[in-house]
Structure formats: structure tokens, C-alpha cells
Scaffold this motif. Structure first.
Motif, short mmCIF file in Angstrom:
data_model
loop_
_atom_site.label_atom_id
_atom_site.label_comp_id
_atom_site.label_asym_id
_atom_site.label_seq_id
_atom_site.Cartn_x
_atom_site.Cartn_y
_atom_site.Cartn_z
N LEU A 82 20.14 -4.40 13.17
CA LEU A 82 20.67 -3.58 12.07
C LEU A 82 21.72 -4.33 11.24
CD1 LEU A 82 21.07 -0.17 13.93
CD2 LEU A 82 19.16 -0.94 12.51
N LYS A 83 22.07 -5.53 11.64
CA LYS A 83 23.09 -6.29 10.92
C LYS A 83 22.66 -6.61 9.49
CE LYS A 83 25.91 -8.00 14.58
NZ LYS A 83 27.17 -7.37 14.27
N LYS A 84 21.38 -6.52 9.21
CA LYS A 84 20.87 -6.79 7.86
C LYS A 84 21.25 -5.67 6.88
CE LYS A 84 16.45 -4.83 9.18
NZ LYS A 84 15.16 -5.14 9.71
N PHE A 85 21.67 -4.52 7.41
CA PHE A 85 22.07 -3.39 6.58
C PHE A 85 23.57 -3.41 6.34
CE2 PHE A 85 18.31 -1.88 8.88
CZ PHE A 85 17.51 -1.51 7.81
N ASP A 86 23.98 -2.99 5.16
CA ASP A 86 25.40 -2.86 4.86
C ASP A 86 25.82 -1.41 5.10
OD1 ASP A 86 28.00 -3.01 3.97
OD2 ASP A 86 27.48 -3.19 1.85
N PHE A 87 26.44 -1.19 6.25
CA PHE A 87 26.89 0.15 6.60
C PHE A 87 28.33 0.41 6.15
CE2 PHE A 87 23.71 -0.32 10.21
CZ PHE A 87 22.76 0.48 9.61
N THR A 88 28.92 -0.54 5.45
CA THR A 88 30.31 -0.38 4.99
C THR A 88 30.53 0.93 4.24
OG1 THR A 88 30.49 -2.78 4.88
CG2 THR A 88 32.19 -1.51 3.74
N PRO A 89 29.62 1.33 3.34
CA PRO A 89 29.84 2.59 2.62
C PRO A 89 29.87 3.82 3.53
CG PRO A 89 28.17 1.27 1.51
CD PRO A 89 28.44 0.61 2.82
N LEU A 90 29.36 3.72 4.75
CA LEU A 90 29.32 4.87 5.66
C LEU A 90 30.53 4.94 6.58
CD1 LEU A 90 25.55 4.85 6.69
CD2 LEU A 90 26.69 6.31 5.02
N ARG A 91 31.38 3.94 6.54
CA ARG A 91 32.53 3.92 7.45
C ARG A 91 33.41 5.15 7.28
NH1 ARG A 91 34.20 -2.42 7.77
NH2 ARG A 91 35.77 -1.65 9.21
N GLN A 92 33.75 5.50 6.06
CA GLN A 92 34.64 6.64 5.83
C GLN A 92 33.99 7.95 6.27
OE1 GLN A 92 37.91 6.77 5.09
NE2 GLN A 92 37.72 4.58 5.40
N LYS A 93 32.69 8.07 6.06
CA LYS A 93 32.00 9.29 6.52
C LYS A 93 32.00 9.35 8.04
CE LYS A 93 29.22 10.69 2.66
NZ LYS A 93 28.01 11.38 2.27
N ALA A 94 31.84 8.21 8.68
CA ALA A 94 31.88 8.18 10.15
C ALA A 94 33.24 8.64 10.66
CB ALA A 94 31.57 6.77 10.66
N ILE A 95 34.29 8.16 10.02
CA ILE A 95 35.65 8.55 10.38
C ILE A 95 35.86 10.05 10.20
CG2 ILE A 95 38.08 8.30 9.71
CD1 ILE A 95 37.34 5.29 9.09
N LYS A 96 35.39 10.58 9.07
CA LYS A 96 35.52 12.02 8.80
C LYS A 96 34.69 12.84 9.77
CE LYS A 96 36.62 11.68 3.90
NZ LYS A 96 36.18 11.95 2.52
N ALA A 97 33.51 12.34 10.12
CA ALA A 97 32.65 13.07 11.06
C ALA A 97 33.31 13.14 12.44
CB ALA A 97 31.28 12.40 11.15
N ILE A 98 33.93 12.05 12.86
CA ILE A 98 34.64 12.08 14.14
C ILE A 98 35.80 13.06 14.07
CG2 ILE A 98 36.04 10.75 15.76
CD1 ILE A 98 34.23 8.32 15.08
N ASP A 99 36.51 13.08 12.93
CA ASP A 99 37.57 14.08 12.75
C ASP A 99 37.03 15.49 12.97
OD1 ASP A 99 39.83 12.52 12.23
OD2 ASP A 99 39.50 12.52 10.06
N ALA A 100 35.85 15.76 12.40
CA ALA A 100 35.25 17.09 12.55
C ALA A 100 34.90 17.38 14.00
CB ALA A 100 34.01 17.19 11.66
#
Length: 134
Positions: A82-100
């Protein structure tokens, strides 16, 4: 609750989520969908929470090379693909999802709070993922 430890992959539903992600033909879109479901929920259900946590752990493994303990033998090889994908734009959503998921409006949090011995470890494990994704 089908959990045997406080790690992300110490839960039966986590492996369902992992299998769904591994079978995905649109991994970034599915990760984002799982994050959005948790973020937008008034109350995060058990399954929604697990799917969001597994998604965050996958991104953590890909971006930060974190070897989350996982019983799937090919997990680490799969995350390397999966390293070929740029998941950087999803980092903030991941953080918010964990908050939830660790909020007071979460079934997972409620269930883990009942386990006085492991609740703090469970919560700190999820906060550690958030910190690495900042």
C-alpha cells in the motif's frame, strides 16, 4: 465483545474489517468511508468503531512502518504493497475517527470502560496511533 486484548487487532470484528480492506478495489475510498462513518455518527457503534480503528492502524502501518500485532501472517507484506498510495490526506480523518471512537458517544468506549484493568491501556493504544499520525 469478541476481544482478547486491548490492541487494535485483538478483536474478531477487527479481522472482518481487515479482510474487507484487503479485498477492496478502492482502498483509499473505503478507508475514508470507514472514517467518515465514525466521525459523522451521533453514536459510534461497535462495528463502526472497529472498522475506523483498523483503518487508522493500516494507515499507521503504511505511513510510519508500525508493526501492529496482527494474527494475519501477510499483514505486514500487504501494508507494504500500500506504500504506493498517498494516504496523507486521510491522516486528519483517521485522527478524528479515533476521537469519535474514544469519546463518550461510542459503544467501544463504553464496553472497554467496563474492563477496569485494560481500559487505560486500550485508550492509550489508540491515542498513540493518533500521535503518530499528526
Amino acid at each position: 465483545m469478541g476481544a482478547w486484548g486491548y490492541g487494535v487487532f485483538d478483536d474478531d470484528t477487527a479481522y472482518d474489517a481487515l479482510e474487507d480492506l484487503k479485498a477492496s478495489s478502492e482502498i483509499a475510498a473505503d478507508l475514508e468511508r470507514y472514517f467518515d462513518e465514525a466521525i459523522q455518527a451521533e453514536y459510534v457503534g461497535y462495528e463502526e468503531g472497529q472498522y475506523a480503528l483498523v483503518s487508522a492502524a493500516v494507515i499507521d502501518s503504511v505511513i510510519n512502518d508500525i508493526p501492529h500485532r496482527c494474527d494475519e501472517e501477510d499483514y505486514f507484506e500487504w501494508t507494504k504493497t500500500l506504500k504506493k498510495f498517498d494516504f496523507t490526506p486521510l491522516r486528519q480523518k483517521a485522527i478524528k475517527a479515533i476521537d469519535a471512537v474514544i469519546s463518550d458517544n461510542s459503544e467501544l468506549k463504553e464496553l472497554w470502560e467496563e474492563n477496569k484493568q485494560l481500559y487505560n491501556s486500550w485508550r492509550e493504544d489508540k491515542i498513540a496511533i493518533q500521535k503518530r499520525l499528526l
